[in-house]
Design a protein around this motif. Structure first.
Motif, PDB file in Angstrom:
ATOM      1  N   ARG A 169       0.827  -1.206   0.000  1.00  0.00           N
ATOM      2  CA  ARG A 169       0.000   0.000   0.000  1.00  0.00           C
ATOM      3  C   ARG A 169       0.864   1.259   0.000  1.00  0.00           C
ATOM      4  NH1 ARG A 169      -2.211   2.883   5.244  1.00  0.00           N
ATOM      5  NH2 ARG A 169      -3.764   4.309   4.362  1.00  0.00           N
ATOM      6  N   ASP A 170       1.841   1.310   0.886  1.00  0.00           N
ATOM      7  CA  ASP A 170       2.674   2.503   0.993  1.00  0.00           C
ATOM      8  C   ASP A 170       3.460   2.733  -0.298  1.00  0.00           C
ATOM      9  OD1 ASP A 170       4.820   4.384   1.704  1.00  0.00           O
ATOM     10  OD2 ASP A 170       4.175   4.072   3.770  1.00  0.00           O
ATOM     11  N   GLY A 202       1.193   3.891  -3.114  1.00  0.00           N
ATOM     12  CA  GLY A 202       0.786   5.274  -2.896  1.00  0.00           C
ATOM     13  C   GLY A 202       1.877   6.277  -3.221  1.00  0.00           C
ATOM     14  N   ARG A 203       3.119   5.818  -3.259  1.00  0.00           N
ATOM     15  CA  ARG A 203       4.240   6.697  -3.647  1.00  0.00           C
ATOM     16  C   ARG A 203       4.511   6.635  -5.147  1.00  0.00           C
ATOM     17  NH1 ARG A 203       8.620   6.841   1.343  1.00  0.00           N
ATOM     18  NH2 ARG A 203       7.239   6.031   2.965  1.00  0.00           N
ATOM     19  N   ASN A 249      -5.758  -2.738   3.754  1.00  0.00           N
ATOM     20  CA  ASN A 249      -4.476  -2.350   3.181  1.00  0.00           C
ATOM     21  C   ASN A 249      -4.313  -2.901   1.768  1.00  0.00           C
ATOM     22  OD1 ASN A 249      -2.250  -0.957   5.102  1.00  0.00           O
ATOM     23  ND2 ASN A 249      -3.713  -2.094   6.348  1.00  0.00           N
ATOM     24  N   ASP A 305      -6.508  -0.831  -0.562  1.00  0.00           N
ATOM     25  CA  ASP A 305      -5.927   0.485  -0.826  1.00  0.00           C
ATOM     26  C   ASP A 305      -4.738   0.366  -1.770  1.00  0.00           C
ATOM     27  OD1 ASP A 305      -6.298   3.184  -0.453  1.00  0.00           O
ATOM     28  OD2 ASP A 305      -4.996   3.324   1.297  1.00  0.00           O
ATOM     29  N   ALA A 306      -3.929  -0.673  -1.575  1.00  0.00           N
ATOM     30  CA  ALA A 306      -2.798  -0.897  -2.482  1.00  0.00           C
ATOM     31  C   ALA A 306      -3.284  -1.078  -3.908  1.00  0.00           C
ATOM     32  CB  ALA A 306      -1.996  -2.117  -2.026  1.00  0.00           C
ATOM     33  N   GLU A 345      -6.136  -0.090  -5.251  1.00  0.00           N
ATOM     34  CA  GLU A 345      -6.721   1.131  -5.788  1.00  0.00           C
ATOM     35  C   GLU A 345      -5.668   2.187  -6.115  1.00  0.00           C
ATOM     36  OE1 GLU A 345      -9.800   2.208  -3.056  1.00  0.00           O
ATOM     37  OE2 GLU A 345     -10.966   0.406  -3.498  1.00  0.00           O
ATOM     38  N   LYS A 346      -4.483   2.032  -5.572  1.00  0.00           N
ATOM     39  CA  LYS A 346      -3.384   2.951  -5.900  1.00  0.00           C
ATOM     40  C   LYS A 346      -2.452   2.373  -6.955  1.00  0.00           C
ATOM     41  CE  LYS A 346      -3.561   5.698  -1.714  1.00  0.00           C
ATOM     42  NZ  LYS A 346      -4.985   5.425  -1.513  1.00  0.00           N
ATOM     43  N   TRP A 377       3.186   9.167   3.148  1.00  0.00           N
ATOM     44  CA  TRP A 377       1.848   9.749   2.988  1.00  0.00           C
ATOM     45  C   TRP A 377       0.769   9.120   3.872  1.00  0.00           C
ATOM     46  CZ3 TRP A 377      -2.134   6.524   1.340  1.00  0.00           C
ATOM     47  CH2 TRP A 377      -1.740   5.265   0.888  1.00  0.00           C
ATOM     48  N   THR A 378       1.070   8.020   4.552  1.00  0.00           N
ATOM     49  CA  THR A 378      -0.006   7.247   5.184  1.00  0.00           C
ATOM     50  C   THR A 378      -0.435   7.762   6.556  1.00  0.00           C
ATOM     51  OG1 THR A 378       1.593   5.692   6.156  1.00  0.00           O
ATOM     52  CG2 THR A 378       0.668   5.137   3.984  1.00  0.00           C
ATOM     53  N   ALA A 437      -3.731   9.448   6.326  1.00  0.00           N
ATOM     54  CA  ALA A 437      -4.636   8.883   5.316  1.00  0.00           C
ATOM     55  C   ALA A 437      -5.633   7.917   5.936  1.00  0.00           C
ATOM     56  CB  ALA A 437      -3.829   8.169   4.234  1.00  0.00           C
TER      57      ALA A 437
END
Length: 528
Positions: free
Chosen positions: A33-34, A37-38, A171, A174-175, A177-178, A401-402, A405
């Motif tokens: 996820r992290d 998101g980057r 998580n 979210d991963a 979707e990013k 960024w998390t 979030a």
């Protein structure tokens, strides 16, 4: 590192990734996820289901670890305490504050020591949501009623509760979707390290797949060491596994509800360990955990850790030291066990082994990051630190960024407006959903809100009556939800739904659980 960032054009090779993450527990899902998101191109491969092992077998607490203060783990406790409220705010539907009662047994620890520990616990990190600790008279307080009468004094403090398996799922969602790609039931069978990347072979349900990644993250949990020794092949014969894990089994029992109030208990045992007794699934009490060290070879062929008779007896005996009504083996309605991968720090006592994590980077060729140890409360910080290190190894630092979030479903503003407090915000969500869907039974509204938060509308689709939810496959479980779980949450079996994406299995009879299994047998599964 002088490596150049990998460009990711729209027509980039679908088999080439920036990072391959091995493992779909809380650390692997959090790291994916992290990283996604980057802006990195990420592939995560999990051999079973998300949270199939350790990450669905915790005591389900977001906590600083009060007992770790005795082992002078101040840094770990502070880090975990800082994360409690970050997590509570990110997903108030699956996490909420919980008050803990510690009955005072003078034979265990003196009162002054407990007060000092709780003072530290209250002040090692800033609190905005959770109240501080206080003393309690167990002779007059409702929390003393279930206890033996000689426990007259106690202490109350705050931590949090989490649906651990759904935390992993959020998580993973979210991963995805990013931009991350996530594979379940897809073991990584081989990885070959080269100077500028990793070649990996993954056995997916659709067949063998070969991919390439610039960096590899080993987040295989209890299998992290064996993955490096048995699956990963170094480029020039160097040893990839430089750390050792201590595998400690933690087991829990579920019994019929032992008390009526909403607090949990922390019990001190003569062996200097502690166990928790926690309100669970409305009708039950969760009691755990044990610490049983396993030999490394115990993992070979292990599909699921199991509680043993000695552990059941231990938990019943320790709980019965406190509860006025003894807990016996006959009271156990369900149990579960998980293997905790603890970093070997040469402690003799498994209970004293550090629960902190270590991230080990290796750049003797293509970047490799191995995750050793960790606990569920610090997963977000671990993932953030891991993504920082991956960026450093790739020569492409990107900002975290998390911390502020939301996890999927955690932003309730479309239902309730501006957030106030995570615990009261959830109740406002339940009220809003009931007002909009007055035809839904209240118990079903609450369960759906707990599981999906602000995404409850996605589960219900455009349904405006119970009949539009499809067949009721088992009590309170309709086809529309099963199709959602199949379509969006990687559910492929009744076990996935009944024991990880929910705990409905605990409430159902054998015949009702079989009905859910029959539904999956008779409905084609969408391709991953």
């Amino acid at each position: 590192m002088n490596a150049q960032p990998l460009a990711a054009p729209a027509n980039a090779d679908s088999h080439v990734y920036d990072v391959l993450v091995v493992g779909g527990g809380i650390n692997g899902a959090g790291i994916a996820r992290d990283l996604a998101g980057r802006g990195w191109k990420v592939l995560l491969a999990e051999r079973d289901d998300f949270a199939a092992h350790t990450s669905s077998s915790s005591t389900k607490l977001i906590h600083g670890g009060l007992r770790y203060l005795e082992y002078y783990e101040f840094s770990l406790v502070r880090k975990a305490l800082q994360e409690r409220e970050v997590l509570l705010k990110s997903a108030p539907h699956i996490m909420w504050p919980l008050r803990f009662v510690m009955p005072h047994d003078p034979a265990m620890r003196p009162a002054w020591m407990i007060r000092a520990g709780l003072f530290l616990y209250d002040h090692l990190a800033r609190r905005e949501v959770l109240p501080g600790s206080n003393g309690v008279n167990l002779r007059t307080s409702p929390v003393g009623k279930p206890l033996k009468p000689h426990y007259t004094r106690g202490f109350v403090y705050s931590d949090g509760w989490v649906d651990d398996a759904r935390l992993v799922l959020l998580n993973a969602l979210d991963a995805q979707e990013k931009g991350a790609e996530l594979l379940t039931r897809s073991p990584v069978t081989a990885v070959q390290r080269e100077a500028d990347g990793w070649q990996a072979t993954i056995s997916t349900p659709q067949g063998e797949r070969r991919v390439r990644a610039r960096a590899l993250v080993n987040a295989a949990g209890p299998w992290a060491e064996s993955f490096l020794r048995e699956v990963a092949r170094p480029a020039r014969g160097e040893a990839l596994a430089t750390k050792s894990l201590r595998l400690v089994k933690g087991s829990h029992i579920i019994v019929k509800r032992c008390f009526e109030h909403d607090h949990a208990y922390i019990f001190q045992n003569p062996d200097k360990r502690i166990i928790f007794a926690i309100p669970y699934e409305q009708d039950y009490t969760l009691i755990g955990t044990t610490d049983v060290e396993l030999p490394p070879e115990a993992l070979a062929g292990l599909s699921k850790a199991q509680i043993d008779a000695q552990e059941v007896d231990y938990l019943c005996e320790q709980a019965s030291r406190y509860f006025a009504k003894p807990v016996s083996r006959d009271d156990v309605v369900w149990s579960y066990a998980g293997v905790r991968p603890l970093l070997d720090d040469a402690s003799g006592d498994p209970s004293a082994v550090t629960r902190d994590y270590l991230l080990e980077s290796n750049t003797q060729g293509a970047p490799l990051l191995s995750v050793w140890g960790g606990k569920i409360t610090t997963f977000r910080k671990l993932a953030e630190d891991a993504a920082d290190l991956v960026g450093q190894m790739l020569g492409d630092k990107r900002e975290p960024w998390t911390e502020k979030a939301y996890l999927p479903g955690g932003d309730l503003q479309t239902w309730i407006g501006s957030p106030r407090r995570p615990d009261t915000d959830f109740e406002r969500l339940v009220t809003a959903v009931r007002q909009r869907h007055i035809w839904l039974p209240e118990s079903l509204v609450r369960r759906l809100c707990r599981a999906y938060g602000a995404r409850v509308g996605r589960v219900l689709g455009g349904a405006s009556s119970l009949s539009e939810l499809g067949a009721e496959v088992a009590p309170g479980l309709y086809e529309i939800e099963l199709r959602y779980l199949q379509r969006e949450e990687w559910a492929r079996s009744a076990e996935d739904v009944l024991w990880r994406r929910s705990k409905l299995g605990l409430h159902y009879s054998e015949a009702q659980r079989a009905a859910v299994a029959d539904w999956f047998q008779s409905h084609p599964q969408p391709a991953d």
